[in-house]
Scaffold this active site. Structure first.
Site, PDB file in Angstrom:
ATOM      1  N   LYS A   1      -7.666  -6.502  -3.027  1.00  0.00           N
ATOM      2  CA  LYS A   1      -7.550  -5.247  -3.772  1.00  0.00           C
ATOM      3  C   LYS A   1      -6.300  -5.221  -4.658  1.00  0.00           C
ATOM      4  CE  LYS A   1      -9.713  -2.266  -0.287  1.00  0.00           C
ATOM      5  NZ  LYS A   1     -11.019  -1.835  -0.740  1.00  0.00           N
TER       6      LYS A   1
ATOM      7  N   GLU B   1      -1.935   4.485  -3.041  1.00  0.00           N
ATOM      8  CA  GLU B   1      -2.539   5.210  -4.160  1.00  0.00           C
ATOM      9  C   GLU B   1      -2.323   6.698  -3.988  1.00  0.00           C
ATOM     10  OE1 GLU B   1      -6.717   4.365  -4.276  1.00  0.00           O
ATOM     11  OE2 GLU B   1      -6.402   2.339  -5.032  1.00  0.00           O
TER      12      GLU B   1
ATOM     13  N   HIS C   1     -17.782   7.065   4.509  1.00  0.00           N
ATOM     14  CA  HIS C   1     -17.736   6.082   3.423  1.00  0.00           C
ATOM     15  C   HIS C   1     -19.045   5.335   3.242  1.00  0.00           C
ATOM     16  CE1 HIS C   1     -13.633   7.076   3.051  1.00  0.00           C
ATOM     17  NE2 HIS C   1     -13.278   6.530   4.192  1.00  0.00           N
TER      18      HIS C   1
ATOM     19  N   ARG D   1     -22.273  -8.004  -6.785  1.00  0.00           N
ATOM     20  CA  ARG D   1     -23.644  -8.269  -6.321  1.00  0.00           C
ATOM     21  C   ARG D   1     -24.544  -7.149  -6.814  1.00  0.00           C
ATOM     22  NH1 ARG D   1     -23.247  -3.979  -2.906  1.00  0.00           N
ATOM     23  NH2 ARG D   1     -21.351  -3.876  -1.695  1.00  0.00           N
TER      24      ARG D   1
HETATM   25  P1  ADP Z   1     -13.254   0.084   1.199  1.00  0.00           P
HETATM   26  O1  ADP Z   1     -13.206  -1.205   0.421  1.00  0.00           O
HETATM   27  O2  ADP Z   1     -12.591  -0.024   2.537  1.00  0.00           O
HETATM   28  O3  ADP Z   1     -14.630   0.690   1.267  1.00  0.00           O
HETATM   29  P2  ADP Z   1     -12.472   1.702  -1.083  1.00  0.00           P
HETATM   30  O4  ADP Z   1     -11.213   1.444  -1.786  1.00  0.00           O
HETATM   31  O5  ADP Z   1     -13.731   1.246  -1.716  1.00  0.00           O
HETATM   32  O6  ADP Z   1     -12.332   1.106   0.404  1.00  0.00           O
HETATM   33  O7  ADP Z   1     -12.618   3.246  -0.780  1.00  0.00           O
HETATM   34  C1  ADP Z   1     -13.637   3.778   0.034  1.00  0.00           C
HETATM   35  C2  ADP Z   1     -13.807   5.269  -0.170  1.00  0.00           C
HETATM   36  O8  ADP Z   1     -12.569   5.951   0.086  1.00  0.00           O
HETATM   37  C3  ADP Z   1     -14.184   5.687  -1.595  1.00  0.00           C
HETATM   38  O9  ADP Z   1     -15.584   5.671  -1.821  1.00  0.00           O
HETATM   39  C4  ADP Z   1     -13.616   7.090  -1.677  1.00  0.00           C
HETATM   40  O10 ADP Z   1     -14.520   8.008  -1.079  1.00  0.00           O
HETATM   41  C5  ADP Z   1     -12.361   7.026  -0.827  1.00  0.00           C
HETATM   42  N1  ADP Z   1     -11.138   6.752  -1.635  1.00  0.00           N
HETATM   43  C6  ADP Z   1     -10.665   5.543  -2.012  1.00  0.00           C
HETATM   44  N2  ADP Z   1      -9.517   5.671  -2.737  1.00  0.00           N
HETATM   45  C7  ADP Z   1      -9.261   6.985  -2.808  1.00  0.00           C
HETATM   46  C8  ADP Z   1      -8.222   7.779  -3.417  1.00  0.00           C
HETATM   47  N3  ADP Z   1      -7.203   7.221  -4.074  1.00  0.00           N
HETATM   48  N4  ADP Z   1      -8.286   9.120  -3.286  1.00  0.00           N
HETATM   49  C9  ADP Z   1      -9.297   9.698  -2.602  1.00  0.00           C
HETATM   50  N5  ADP Z   1     -10.283   9.028  -2.006  1.00  0.00           N
HETATM   51  C10 ADP Z   1     -10.284   7.688  -2.108  1.00  0.00           C
END
Ligand code: ADP
Length: 683
Positions: free
Chosen positions: A122, A206, A241, A302
């Site tokens: 990431k 973040e 999620h 994908r």
């Molecule tokens: P993972 O790879 O573990 O699934 P992600 O970075 O894709 O993690 O984030 C998963 C979920 O978390 C997102 O779909 C969103 O709902 C929430 N999320 C991620 N980043 C943020 C953020 N900065 N603020 C609020 N919600 C977030």
């Protein structure tokens, strides 16, 4: 333009379930030979049945079968497959797999290993995206991982912040930090989790957006430097999620914002040398005003589960695009040739029990069907991408998603109405599913009004999981549905033909008690009693139902499959209805109703037949013997309980006396008229 290096006429699909079936469907229409792979648990699964050839790759456990690179490669070699489509999950984002295929000279239907690697971390991915001018959530993704430095960065970003494991996925190693005081504890916790799950402790920080929407852009690139976006999908409705309902286009999206996000997504893909189908996930935030700000979250390298909603609004077949790109062809259309027509939804049907905190469910699907015509649905507007059919077993080895229901409408309201109608038409039996939960979501006023954000389910927890309130019509319909099924069971069971203990054809009064299945075991007064009076003459009898103070005239007409029409005081409603054990399940486009159903007009044969032998009033099973032979009993004392036609019948002492002997034991089956016990009346 097709180069010979990429030519293939046989495609192996290294996956199972609905996606394997879906990929093979397109492959077949393109004239390709299809090869499935299967584990022992899937030897006769739908994807195996649909393939031209299939190869066993190992035992049930995924790590010993669907995740085994060498087993998949040798299956391709054995069948002469020139290309492998990985589906989603399993080996779809595994760089080592792509490299193994490169070495074996097999085409991977997907991006190069280098593109997968670029998005695997990431922090590194964010740095590259910043480089390509793709907007990021304000935050820190640097190499300096000193505690004090991370804390200082969080303070600068301002709370709440989200800590994320750099190598994370699936929501692991991720925590919201509300204030500076909690930072260190949260950091320690995330590091521990990340170390355990990913063997790495690096973190990024973040800004935590409090009401973001999850909006992702479908991109496509060929190996000749062309790239397009196929617009966006809104996947904000998530549970832990995990996406539950998806739609395209995203409600409230403006043309300029769509273009801006689309172009950013194509830049992201080009930055990493992407080829094939990919999805760039963004958080879209409207909290700062109407315009909306969007931030890169991650790129999935994908085909996504929810790709069909994009196919529905663009009229394109994304799997065909994938295969053509893998064959070395250029993209079939340019950006300005792509347009959006109407609106589409997808609902994911899982074998899981919403009543048991969504615990995965297993079993055999005794029925899995959808009667489009009966439900008045246009087959062009409804698509069921399924990995299962009637008779299939659902095991605990893999993801519990059974199928995806995808619909299309001219606009969002029409598509949503179609979704609700289609969810009601889905006839799934034998395995518990989340269908009722999907109906609750899709009929929710907040969803109808597109008040979306990633915490939609959490926010509406109280209404989405509220106990069901029942109407007089629900009780009346359930009483009749249960009786109707009972009547059919009687007809199909030969002993009943000879002797109809139920006496449906004679004037009769039947009492049915109904209550919420959750309270079926309680001694409570939440029960409703429906008194059914009338005679059944074939299927068109009129009944009089009394429920408390209300009296209704009712009839029930069986339709195709499990559908019935119930008419109450001249108001006819079409339902999918059946009795599952003691629970009547009724489904219509407004939702699912379940009621525990019980006949309470138990016939006390002891009173009616003051004879010295007690005979079985009907074919059934002995449940319990209640007294010892020889023990003195008074008239009316229960002696024995048997069960027949889903209700218990108590045999009581016809007079003061004693039981000389029982002719059956608990669990024995008895025939109608069998002498159950010998009773000696006291002289
Ligand atoms: P993972 O790879 O573990 O699934 P992600 O970075 O894709 O993690 O984030 C998963 C979920 O978390 C997102 O779909 C969103 O709902 C929430 N999320 C991620 N980043 C943020 C953020 N900065 N603020 C609020 N919600 C977030």
């Amino acid at each position: 333009m097709t180069s010979d290096i990429h030519k293939f006429d046989t495609l192996l699909v290294a996956n199972r379930g609905e996606i394997a079936c879906r990929v093979m469907r397109t492959a077949r229409t393109m004239g390709l030979r299809t090869v499935a792979v299967y584990s022992d648990a899937d030897a006769s699964a739908r994807h195996v049945r649909q393939a031209d050839e299939a190869v066993r790759i190992g035992p049930a456990a995924a790590r010993e079968s669907y995740l085994k690179i060498d087993a998949v490669v040798s299956a391709a070699q054995r069948t002469g497959a020139g290309a492998i489509h990985p589906g989603y999950g399993f080996l779809s984002e595994n760089g080592a797999f792509v490299e193994a295929l490169d070495q074996a000279g097999i085409v991977f239907v997907g991006p190069p290993a280098s593109a997968i690697a670029a998005m695997g971390d990431k922090s590194a991915a964010k740095a590259r995206m910043a480089n390509a001018g793709v907007p990021l959530v304000p935050g820190y993704h640097g190499d300096d991982q000193d505690d004090a430095r991370l804390k200082a960065e969080a303070d600068t970003i301002s709370y709440p912040v989200l800590l994320k494991a750099s190598r994370g996925g699936g929501g692991k190693g991720m925590r919201v930090v509300e204030s500076g005081e909690n930072f260190q504890a949260a950091l320690d916790g995330c590091r521990r989790e990340s170390q355990a799950a990913f063997g790495d402790t690096r973190m990024l920080i973040e800004k935590y957006l409090t009401q973001p929407r999850h909006v992702e852009v479908q991109v496509f690139c060929d190996s000749h430097g062309n790239g397009v976006y196929l617009f966006e999908r809104d996947c904000s409705v998530q549970r832990r999620h995990q996406k539950v309902l998806e739609e395209a286009p995203a409600p409230g999206m403006t043309a300029p914002l769509r273009r801006e996000m689309g172009e950013a997504a194509v830049r992201a893909a080009k930055e990493i040398g992407y080829v094939g189908a990919g999805t760039v996930e963004f958080l879209l935030d409207f909290s700062q005003g109407q315009d909306g700000s969007f931030y890169f979250m991650e790129m999935n390298t994908r085909l996504q589960v929810e790709h069909p909603v994009t196919e529905m609004i663009t009229g394109q077949d994304l799997v065909e695009w994938q295969l053509r790109v893998a064959m070395g062809e250029t993209l079939p259309v340019a950006q300005d040739e792509l347009t959006i027509t109407g609106h589409s939804f997808e609902a994911r049907l899982y074998a899981e029990d919403p009543e048991l905190d969504f615990l995965p469910a297993t079993g055999t699907l005794t029925r899995f069907a959808m009667d489009l015509e009966g439900a008045g649905l246009n087959p062009k507007r409804v698509r069921l991408d399924s990995g299962v059919e009637t008779g299939d077993a659902v095991s605990m080895h893999y993801d519990p998603m059974l199928a995806k229901l995808i619909v299309h409408g001219d606009d969002r309201a029409q598509a949503l109405a179609t979704l609700n109608r289609a969810l009601a038409a889905l006839d799934v039996q034998g395995v518990v599913t989340n269908r009722a939960f999907l109906q609750r979501l899709a009929t929710h006023p907040g969803f109808r009004d597109a008040e979306l954000d990633t915490r939609f389910i959490e926010r509406h927890d109280a209404t989405l999981f509220a106990p069901r309130l029942y109407s007089i019509e629900d009780y009346a319909s359930a009483a009749l549905v249960g009786l109707n099924q009972l009547a059919h069971e009687c007809e199909s069971d030969s002993p009943w033909d000879r002797h109809d203990g139920f006496r449906l054809n004679a004037p009769h009064t039947i009492r049915i008690a109904l209550c919420d299945p959750a309270y079926a075991q309680d001694e409570d007064d939440s029960e409703a009693v429906v008194v059914v009076e009338g005679a059944r003459e074939r299927d068109d009898a009129l009944w009089t139902l009394t429920i408390g103070d209300a009296t209704l005239t009712a009839s029930l007409q069986p339709l195709a499959g499990d559908a019935v029409a119930v008419t109450l005081d001249g108001h006819r409603r079409r339902l999918q209805a059946r009795r599952d054990g003691n629970v009547v399940v009724m489904v219509d486009p407004r939702g699912e109703t379940r009621l525990f159903w019980r006949r309470i007009d138990a016939i006390d044969h002891g009173h009616h037949e003051a004879e010295s032998t007690l005979t079985a009033p009907m074919h059934g099973t002995v449940v319990a013997l209640l007294v010892e032979p020889g023990a003195h009993v008074e008239k009316g004392i229960p002696l024995m309980v048997m069960e027949a036609m889903k209700m218990e019948h108590t045999m009581s002492a016809p007079a003061d006396g004693h039981v000389e002997s029982f002719h059956f034991q608990a669990g024995d089956t008895v025939g109608q008229g069998d002498v159950l016990l010998e009773f000696a009346i006291k002289e």
